[in-house]
Design a protein around this motif. Structure first.
Motif, PDB file in Angstrom:
ATOM      1  N   ARG A   1       9.845  -0.765   3.395  1.00 51.65           N
ATOM      2  CA  ARG A   1       9.329   0.298   2.530  1.00 51.65           C
ATOM      3  C   ARG A   1      10.223   1.530   2.535  1.00 51.65           C
ATOM      4  O   ARG A   1      10.240   2.299   1.568  1.00 51.65           O
ATOM      5  CB  ARG A   1       7.907   0.677   2.960  1.00 51.65           C
ATOM      6  CG  ARG A   1       6.874  -0.418   2.701  1.00 51.65           C
ATOM      7  CD  ARG A   1       5.476   0.107   2.882  1.00 51.65           C
ATOM      8  NE  ARG A   1       5.195   0.452   4.272  1.00 51.65           N
ATOM      9  CZ  ARG A   1       4.652  -0.379   5.149  1.00 51.65           C
ATOM     10  NH1 ARG A   1       4.330  -1.620   4.781  1.00 51.65           N
ATOM     11  NH2 ARG A   1       4.416   0.001   6.388  1.00 51.65           N
TER      12      ARG A   1
ATOM     13  N   SER B   1       6.183  -7.051   4.677  1.00 48.97           N
ATOM     14  CA  SER B   1       5.463  -6.028   3.919  1.00 48.97           C
ATOM     15  C   SER B   1       4.213  -6.612   3.264  1.00 48.97           C
ATOM     16  O   SER B   1       3.140  -6.005   3.290  1.00 48.97           O
ATOM     17  CB  SER B   1       6.387  -5.417   2.858  1.00 48.97           C
ATOM     18  OG  SER B   1       5.691  -4.486   2.056  1.00 48.97           O
TER      19      SER B   1
ATOM     20  N   SER C   1      -0.056  -5.847   3.754  1.00 49.17           N
ATOM     21  CA  SER C   1      -0.994  -5.602   2.657  1.00 49.17           C
ATOM     22  C   SER C   1      -2.252  -6.450   2.821  1.00 49.17           C
ATOM     23  O   SER C   1      -3.377  -5.975   2.603  1.00 49.17           O
ATOM     24  CB  SER C   1      -0.324  -5.901   1.311  1.00 49.17           C
ATOM     25  OG  SER C   1       0.730  -4.997   1.052  1.00 49.17           O
TER      26      SER C   1
ATOM     27  N   HIS D   1      -4.332  -5.104   5.787  1.00 48.37           N
ATOM     28  CA  HIS D   1      -5.075  -3.909   5.366  1.00 48.37           C
ATOM     29  C   HIS D   1      -6.302  -4.303   4.549  1.00 48.37           C
ATOM     30  O   HIS D   1      -7.406  -3.768   4.748  1.00 48.37           O
ATOM     31  CB  HIS D   1      -4.157  -3.008   4.538  1.00 48.37           C
ATOM     32  CG  HIS D   1      -4.855  -1.882   3.853  1.00 48.37           C
ATOM     33  ND1 HIS D   1      -5.348  -1.975   2.558  1.00 48.37           N
ATOM     34  CD2 HIS D   1      -5.164  -0.633   4.269  1.00 48.37           C
ATOM     35  CE1 HIS D   1      -5.921  -0.836   2.229  1.00 48.37           C
ATOM     36  NE2 HIS D   1      -5.823   0.001   3.236  1.00 48.37           N
TER      37      HIS D   1
ATOM     38  N   ASP E   1      -5.498  -3.749  -2.560  1.00 46.82           N
ATOM     39  CA  ASP E   1      -4.058  -3.500  -2.484  1.00 46.82           C
ATOM     40  C   ASP E   1      -3.395  -4.380  -3.542  1.00 46.82           C
ATOM     41  O   ASP E   1      -4.084  -5.012  -4.351  1.00 46.82           O
ATOM     42  CB  ASP E   1      -3.532  -3.844  -1.087  1.00 46.82           C
ATOM     43  CG  ASP E   1      -2.321  -3.021  -0.675  1.00 46.82           C
ATOM     44  OD1 ASP E   1      -1.549  -2.627  -1.574  1.00 46.82           O
ATOM     45  OD2 ASP E   1      -2.152  -2.766   0.523  1.00 46.82           O
ATOM     46  N   SER E   2      -2.083  -4.412  -3.540  1.00 44.28           N
ATOM     47  CA  SER E   2      -1.389  -5.292  -4.477  1.00 44.28           C
ATOM     48  C   SER E   2      -0.032  -5.667  -3.930  1.00 44.28           C
ATOM     49  O   SER E   2       0.544  -4.964  -3.081  1.00 44.28           O
ATOM     50  CB  SER E   2      -1.230  -4.623  -5.849  1.00 44.28           C
ATOM     51  OG  SER E   2      -0.310  -3.553  -5.761  1.00 44.28           O
TER      52      SER E   2
END
Length: 224
Positions: free
Chosen positions: A132, A161, A165, A168, A188-189
């Motif tokens: 990120r 990453s 997601s 989360h 999220d996406s």
């Protein structure tokens, strides 16, 4: 996280591949194809499904020569979303997977052996953070859909990453308003991890959503 998997060693011509699948299917998790005909794809899962996807992405991130195959087409389909239900495959380029050869390889998945692995969440988070923090110089996941399967092929940090997601979403999903009544919650996406389309027009976004399955008494929200 401890993951119980099934390991296959199919041989296509002179090449042997290593393919792993979840030991038990993600019964209440589905993926709708983010194709050009739809504005986005939609991955809907309960706590168990999203947690295990986080682990599977983490495992894939650090397993360069392994193909991770998640069967999602035979799930209990949600009413939300549009587009075809598809399976999911994760791999590094080093695994030598060509999507056009996947149907032949999938047919060769006959004899499996049980496998238990552990993922390192702290290591996954470190590599996700590094990805990120490199907005202009980072590898992304190549994507395509073939034979009712959505492929994400790329490097360690982008897969890590994506793993965070899903972690989360699994953690915060049960806390969202209305989920104990069966409502869908957007969490999220996957938008930046997959590379843009060939013309650079847009990223093929996949929404990550939480949805509990009935009966809803098993959903434990904070304070209850």
């Amino acid at each position: 996280m401890e993951l119980r998997l099934r390991e296959f060693r199919p041989r296509i011509g002179p090449h042997e591949h290593r393919v792993v699948q979840p030991g038990q299917p993600l019964r209440h998790t589905s993926l709708r194809d983010p194709s050009d005909s739809a504005p986005y794809g939609m991955l809907v899962g309960d706590h168990d499904g999203l947690s295990r996807l986080a682990g599977l992405f983490s495992f894939a991130a650090f397993s360069r020569h392994t193909i991770v195959h998640v069967t999602l087409r035979d799930c209990v389909p949600p009413v939300e979303g549009c587009g075809e239900l598809v399976d999911l495959v994760l791999a590094h380029p080093e695994a030598g997977l060509r999507p056009s050869k996947w149907p032949e390889l999938r047919r060769a998945l006959r004899r499996d052996t049980p496998l238990t692995v552990r993922t390192d969440e702290a290591r996954t988070e470190r590599h996700a953070r590094a990805w990120r923090e490199r907005p202009y110089d980072r590898g992304q996941l190549r994507h395509t859909t073939h034979a009712r399967t959505y492929f994400l092929i790329g490097g360690r940090d982008a897969l890590a990453s994506a793993a965070t997601s899903f972690a989360h979403a699994a953690d915060r999903g049960p806390r969202q308003k209305g989920v104990v009544k069966g409502r869908l919650a957007y969490m999220d996406s996957l938008g930046g991890e997959p590379a843009p389309h060939g013309d650079g027009s847009r990223h093929p976004e996949v929404l990550i959503c939480f949805k509990a399955y009935p009966p809803y008494a098993h959903v434990k929200q904070p304070g209850h």
